[in-house]
Design an enzyme around this catalytic site. Sequence first.
Site, PDB file in Angstrom:
ATOM      1  N   ASP A   1      -2.694   1.072   7.029  1.00 25.39           N
ATOM      2  CA  ASP A   1      -1.975   0.779   5.614  1.00 25.39           C
ATOM      3  C   ASP A   1      -1.277  -0.626   5.695  1.00 25.39           C
ATOM      4  O   ASP A   1      -1.215  -1.103   4.678  1.00 25.39           O
ATOM      5  CB  ASP A   1      -0.620   1.679   5.582  1.00 25.39           C
ATOM      6  CG  ASP A   1      -1.159   3.329   5.938  1.00 25.39           C
ATOM      7  OD1 ASP A   1      -1.275   3.882   4.946  1.00 25.39           O
ATOM      8  OD2 ASP A   1      -1.125   3.853   7.028  1.00 25.39           O
TER       9      ASP A   1
ATOM     10  N   ASP B   1       0.894  -1.201   0.031  1.00 21.70           N
ATOM     11  CA  ASP B   1      -0.171   0.119  -0.002  1.00 21.70           C
ATOM     12  C   ASP B   1       1.100   1.203   0.062  1.00 21.70           C
ATOM     13  O   ASP B   1       1.483   1.720   1.160  1.00 21.70           O
ATOM     14  CB  ASP B   1      -0.887  -0.093   1.423  1.00 21.70           C
ATOM     15  CG  ASP B   1      -1.878   1.019   1.057  1.00 21.70           C
ATOM     16  OD1 ASP B   1      -2.247   1.758   0.036  1.00 21.70           O
ATOM     17  OD2 ASP B   1      -2.334   1.595   2.283  1.00 21.70           O
TER      18      ASP B   1
ATOM     19  N   GLU C   1      -1.658  -1.559  -4.739  1.00 23.18           N
ATOM     20  CA  GLU C   1      -2.567  -0.677  -4.614  1.00 23.18           C
ATOM     21  C   GLU C   1      -2.484   0.506  -5.379  1.00 23.18           C
ATOM     22  O   GLU C   1      -1.405   1.186  -5.211  1.00 23.18           O
ATOM     23  CB  GLU C   1      -3.113  -0.105  -3.011  1.00 23.18           C
ATOM     24  CG  GLU C   1      -4.619   0.522  -3.260  1.00 23.18           C
ATOM     25  CD  GLU C   1      -5.059   0.952  -1.829  1.00 23.18           C
ATOM     26  OE1 GLU C   1      -5.801  -0.044  -1.455  1.00 23.18           O
ATOM     27  OE2 GLU C   1      -4.834   1.913  -1.509  1.00 23.18           O
TER      28      GLU C   1
END
Length: 194
Positions: free
Chosen positions: A143, A10, A70
């Site tokens: 996260d 992420d 992501e």
Amino acid sequence: MKEEIVLGIDPGTSVMGYSIVRKMGKKVEVLEMDVLKLSTKVELSTRMKTIFDFVIEKIDTYKPDMIALEAPFFGKNVQSMLKLGRVQGICIAAGLSKQIPFTEFPPKRVKQSITGNGNASKEQVAKMLIMMGLITEEPKFLDASDSLAVALSYCNESQKLDTGVNAQLAEKKPKKKTSSWSAFVSEHQNRIIK
């Protein structure tokens, strides 16, 4: 049964979530999940180098078969989106330097894959990961759980793919027809303000 190691990321310029999962058939085991914290007082180029070195270290340690990231989403702050895109690029470059393929998932697709709701909150994603028995509590930094959700999204979708196929090729979408600016203008005369 083929084992596959996935590095989920992420991206972030101050907090970057990462996770390592081992996939054996339909079974997934979390090997590591945490965040890389970076001081915003440090110059961005130095943070980028730290991120690159960190991703290389995780690749050397775990030898992942795939990096799942992501994708940056379009928000109101264009500068933030550009910085996240750079972090994503650094992570991709680190993987490619070690011949590790990558794939990316938009945030809504990750949330849909984990919770069934593309508009779920980060907290709802973490709660679902707890319900799945993959983590025991909500992490201090969401996260970290987001990175795990990204890795799991790849694992869920790779069930549908031939495991020998690079995900970025298997998920390749047909190219849109491109044309010149003048062709666009001639096709959309009603949009021209005179």
